[in-house]
Scaffold this motif. Sequence first.
Motif, short mmCIF file in Angstrom:
data_model
loop_
_atom_site.label_atom_id
_atom_site.label_comp_id
_atom_site.label_asym_id
_atom_site.label_seq_id
_atom_site.Cartn_x
_atom_site.Cartn_y
_atom_site.Cartn_z
N CYS A 1 -13.90 5.41 -74.81
CA CYS A 1 -14.92 6.17 -74.07
C CYS A 1 -15.83 5.24 -73.29
CB CYS A 1 -15.75 7.01 -75.05
SG CYS A 1 -14.81 8.40 -75.75
N LYS A 2 -16.19 4.12 -73.89
CA LYS A 2 -17.01 3.14 -73.19
C LYS A 2 -16.26 2.60 -71.96
CE LYS A 2 -19.66 1.56 -77.25
NZ LYS A 2 -19.98 0.40 -78.13
N TRP A 3 -14.96 2.41 -72.16
CA TRP A 3 -14.17 1.86 -71.02
C TRP A 3 -14.10 2.87 -69.88
CZ3 TRP A 3 -9.59 3.14 -68.63
CH2 TRP A 3 -9.04 2.16 -67.79
N ILE A 4 -13.96 4.13 -70.26
CA ILE A 4 -13.91 5.21 -69.24
C ILE A 4 -15.22 5.26 -68.48
CG2 ILE A 4 -13.86 7.71 -68.93
CD1 ILE A 4 -11.13 6.54 -69.33
N LYS A 5 -16.34 5.20 -69.22
CA LYS A 5 -17.65 5.26 -68.56
C LYS A 5 -17.85 4.07 -67.65
CE LYS A 5 -20.01 7.95 -72.16
NZ LYS A 5 -21.11 7.95 -73.17
N ALA A 6 -17.34 2.92 -68.10
CA ALA A 6 -17.56 1.71 -67.31
C ALA A 6 -16.74 1.72 -66.01
CB ALA A 6 -17.21 0.47 -68.14
N TYR A 7 -15.56 2.33 -66.07
CA TYR A 7 -14.67 2.30 -64.90
C TYR A 7 -14.41 3.70 -64.32
CZ TYR A 7 -13.67 -2.45 -66.43
OH TYR A 7 -13.78 -3.75 -66.79
N ARG A 8 -15.40 4.62 -64.55
CA ARG A 8 -15.14 6.00 -64.13
C ARG A 8 -15.02 6.14 -62.61
NH1 ARG A 8 -20.39 5.87 -65.98
NH2 ARG A 8 -22.03 6.51 -64.54
N TRP A 9 -15.82 5.40 -61.87
CA TRP A 9 -15.76 5.54 -60.41
C TRP A 9 -14.48 4.92 -59.83
CZ3 TRP A 9 -18.52 9.14 -58.72
CH2 TRP A 9 -19.77 9.42 -59.23
N PRO A 10 -14.08 3.76 -60.24
CA PRO A 10 -12.78 3.24 -59.75
C PRO A 10 -11.63 4.17 -60.11
CG PRO A 10 -14.07 1.47 -60.70
CD PRO A 10 -14.81 2.72 -61.03
N LEU A 11 -11.71 4.76 -61.33
CA LEU A 11 -10.62 5.66 -61.72
C LEU A 11 -10.60 6.91 -60.84
CD1 LEU A 11 -10.83 5.44 -65.64
CD2 LEU A 11 -8.98 4.65 -64.15
N CYS A 12 -11.81 7.44 -60.55
CA CYS A 12 -11.88 8.64 -59.67
C CYS A 12 -11.31 8.35 -58.29
CB CYS A 12 -13.34 9.11 -59.57
SG CYS A 12 -13.97 9.86 -61.08
N PHE A 13 -11.72 7.17 -57.75
CA PHE A 13 -11.20 6.82 -56.43
C PHE A 13 -9.68 6.63 -56.47
CE2 PHE A 13 -15.63 5.29 -55.53
CZ PHE A 13 -15.88 6.15 -54.49
N GLY A 14 -9.20 6.02 -57.56
CA GLY A 14 -7.75 5.81 -57.68
C GLY A 14 -6.97 7.11 -57.76
N ILE A 15 -7.53 8.06 -58.57
CA ILE A 15 -6.85 9.35 -58.71
C ILE A 15 -6.84 10.10 -57.39
CG2 ILE A 15 -7.00 11.61 -59.82
CD1 ILE A 15 -8.10 10.15 -62.31
N CYS A 16 -8.00 10.09 -56.69
CA CYS A 16 -8.09 10.78 -55.38
C CYS A 16 -7.13 10.17 -54.37
CB CYS A 16 -9.52 10.70 -54.87
SG CYS A 16 -10.69 11.71 -55.81
N ALA A 17 -7.05 8.82 -54.42
CA ALA A 17 -6.14 8.15 -53.48
C ALA A 17 -4.69 8.53 -53.75
CB ALA A 17 -6.34 6.63 -53.57
N CYS A 18 -4.36 8.61 -55.04
CA CYS A 18 -2.98 9.01 -55.40
C CYS A 18 -2.67 10.43 -54.95
CB CYS A 18 -2.79 8.86 -56.91
SG CYS A 18 -2.77 7.14 -57.48
#
Length: 223
Positions: A6-23
């Motif tokens: 959960c900490k990792w998700i919170k730390a990298y939530r914005w890169p993950l969102c951008f990555g998912i949107c890009a995909c």
Amino acid sequence: MRQEFCKWIKAYRWPLCFGICACLLLAVLILSGPKESTGVDLNHYSALSSQSSTTVSHPSSSQSGQSSSEGTLVVDVKGAVKQPGVYELAYGSRVTDAIKKAGGFQANANQKSVNLAQKLQDEAVIYVASQGEAVSEVISASTGTASETNTVISIDASDKKINLNTATVADLQTISGIGQKRAQDIIAYRDSKGGFTSVDDLKEVSGIGDKTFEKIKDAVTVD
């Protein structure tokens, strides 16, 4: 372990969102791209096909129009010509062309019996009378029959008599006092009796009384 994830998700939530949107965007572009390309190509080919069809049809219709105004006609040349017969001529030809085709006039031809400048039509009959011939009609080159056009002239009418046993409706109409109906009655009587035996037989024709008979008797004969 769960807390670390959960900490990792919170730390990298914005890169993950951008990555998912890009995909997702890439997936949409991949799926929609070929369809749009294919649709453009199909429309393009459809337009080319339509243009090709139109281009091909125009020359054929033009050629059809040309062929309808070109060709030949067939006429029957009779009478005082050197080589009577049936001849083929080009459309637009005139009576003079048909006479030439038949070898020209004979020496005894009455050249006034035909209109050399008249245009020919298919199946026309051209009759050239001889000098002094007891012919009282000129057959029209446009229709082939004098009775249809009422093209009638008198050739040496003062010296020639109409033969009741061979006369046509047009011949009889050249006699003063005889119209189309009376001429048809005379021919009907001739056909029913097998011919006239004398000029006096005219008195038996319906509509011909003594006055009419006296008026026309000198213009007819029976052979």
